[in-house]
Design an enzyme around this catalytic site. Structure first.
Site, short mmCIF file in Angstrom:
data_model
loop_
_atom_site.label_atom_id
_atom_site.label_comp_id
_atom_site.label_asym_id
_atom_site.label_seq_id
_atom_site.Cartn_x
_atom_site.Cartn_y
_atom_site.Cartn_z
N ARG A 55 -19.15 -3.18 9.88
CA ARG A 55 -20.13 -2.43 10.68
C ARG A 55 -19.64 -2.18 12.11
O ARG A 55 -20.01 -1.21 12.73
CB ARG A 55 -21.46 -3.18 10.74
CG ARG A 55 -22.23 -3.18 9.44
CD ARG A 55 -23.35 -4.19 9.48
NE ARG A 55 -22.80 -5.54 9.76
CZ ARG A 55 -23.53 -6.63 9.92
NH1 ARG A 55 -24.84 -6.56 9.85
NH2 ARG A 55 -22.96 -7.80 10.16
N ASP A 85 -22.69 -0.30 6.45
CA ASP A 85 -23.40 -1.56 6.21
C ASP A 85 -23.52 -1.73 4.69
O ASP A 85 -24.16 -0.89 4.04
CB ASP A 85 -24.79 -1.48 6.87
CG ASP A 85 -25.55 -2.79 6.79
OD1 ASP A 85 -25.35 -3.56 5.82
OD2 ASP A 85 -26.35 -3.05 7.72
N TYR A 132 -28.53 -19.69 1.27
CA TYR A 132 -27.10 -19.34 1.35
C TYR A 132 -26.38 -19.88 0.11
O TYR A 132 -25.60 -19.16 -0.53
CB TYR A 132 -26.47 -19.90 2.64
CG TYR A 132 -24.98 -19.62 2.71
CD1 TYR A 132 -24.51 -18.31 2.88
CD2 TYR A 132 -24.04 -20.64 2.56
CE1 TYR A 132 -23.14 -18.04 2.91
CE2 TYR A 132 -22.67 -20.38 2.59
CZ TYR A 132 -22.24 -19.08 2.77
OH TYR A 132 -20.88 -18.81 2.79
N LYS A 185 -24.25 -17.88 -2.93
CA LYS A 185 -22.87 -18.13 -3.33
C LYS A 185 -22.80 -18.63 -4.78
O LYS A 185 -21.81 -18.38 -5.48
CB LYS A 185 -22.19 -19.10 -2.36
CG LYS A 185 -21.95 -18.46 -0.98
CD LYS A 185 -21.00 -17.25 -1.05
CE LYS A 185 -20.71 -16.61 0.29
NZ LYS A 185 -19.77 -15.47 0.21
N GLY A 196 -13.87 -24.28 1.78
CA GLY A 196 -14.73 -25.20 2.51
C GLY A 196 -14.89 -24.67 3.92
O GLY A 196 -14.86 -23.45 4.13
#
Ligand code: NDP
Ligand code: 8X3
Length: 252
Positions: A34, A60, A153, A157, A184
């Site tokens: 963006r 976007d 979140y 994932k 990680g």
């Protein structure tokens, strides 16, 4: 002529480091994000350093129509995509589920899941027509484990992990490879974004131990995409030596 790689979210962190490393290694690049000033800066840096033309697409990924229009430019220029790196993504907030903000949840779901799907749908159709291609989804340790306050979140994932498997099954018959790269803790703008640019809070995430750096994941991506045609890395988890599981750190 090297292969052409489309990297989403190349204005910062893992995406930017990957763009620089792949360009150095002879790949042609299509970069998205963006923040257009950053895309333009990266384009001129790569073009002057590596003498390769870079196509930048400013949109976007949460907006399906904008995404479709931007990707059409690739076809208009008679270009193609050999490798797609679905990297654009973010965490917003870190709260118990009862304190979570619906706006944060929507941002994460719209970017990490829906945006990834909008791009993958179009590019996989092109790859199916050619009967080859490679899709790399940047997932996370958060796609393998759920940690306190990581709820949404981590769910996005986990969805990326599941979509990686689904893509691999559906695209197998078309000769398309699909890989999940799961890092990680990597010190990028990730925690700044998660904590709404609260620098002190973001820095604490990486204090007292050596995290991964964006270049470490760029190296992994280069390894994944440079295997021979008959080899696919299905899923790779890359951790700092000072981290075990999602929340155990050897901090000094
Ligand atoms: P950064 O915040 O440094 O980079 C994120 C990139 O995603 C930026 O280029 C940003 O570009 C782009 N992006 C975010 N939202 C959108 C959007 N709506 N449309 C287009 N582009 C967007 O973080 P990282 O480099 O760390 O993150 C890259 C990926 O790695 C993410 O998927 C993240 O979940 C994952 N990851 C990160 C880890 C970490 O510890 N850092 C660990 C595991 C996985 P712009 O804002 O210009 O649009
Ligand atoms: C980013 C890593 O552990 O901060 O995906 O969620 S973590």
């Amino acid at each position: 002529m090297g292969k052409t790689v489309l990297i989403t979210g190349a204005t910062s962190g893992i995406g930017k480091a990957t763009a620089l490393l792949l360009s150095e290694n002879g790949y042609n690049l299509i970069l998205t994000g963006r923040r257009n000033d950053r895309l333009a800066g990266l384009k001129s840096e790569i073009e002057s350093k590596y003498k390769k033309t870079v196509l930048i697409l400013n949109f976007d990924i949460r907006n399906r129509e904008e995404t479709e229009i931007a990707l059409q430019k690739i076809k208009d220029l008679n270009m193609d995509v050999d490798i797609l790196i679905n990297n654009a993504g973010l965490a917003a907030g870190l709260n118990d589920i009862n304190d979570g903000l619906a706006d944060d949840w929507e941002r994460m779901i719209d970017t990490n899941i829906k945006g990834l799907l909008y791009i993958s749908r179009i590019i996989s159709q092109w790859m199916v027509k050619k009967g080859r291609g490679h899709i790399i989804n940047i997932s996370s340790i958060a796609g393998k484990e759920t940690y306190p306050m990581g709820n949404v979140y981590c769910a996005t994932k986990h969805a990326v992990q599941s979509l990686t498997k689904g893509m691999r099954l559906d695209l197998l018959k078309h000769g398309i490879k699909v890989t999940s790269v799961c890092p990680g803790a990597v010190e990028t703008e990730f925690s700044l974004v998660r904590f709404n640019w609260d620098r002190e809070r973001a820095e604490k995430v990486y204090s007292g131990f050596t995290p991964l750096y964006a270049n470490d994941i760029a190296d992994t991506i280069l390894f994944v995409i440079s295997r021979p045609d008959h080899v696919n890395i299905d899923d790779i988890l890359v951790m700092p030596a000072a981290q075990a599981y999602s929340r155990d750190f050897n901090r000094k």
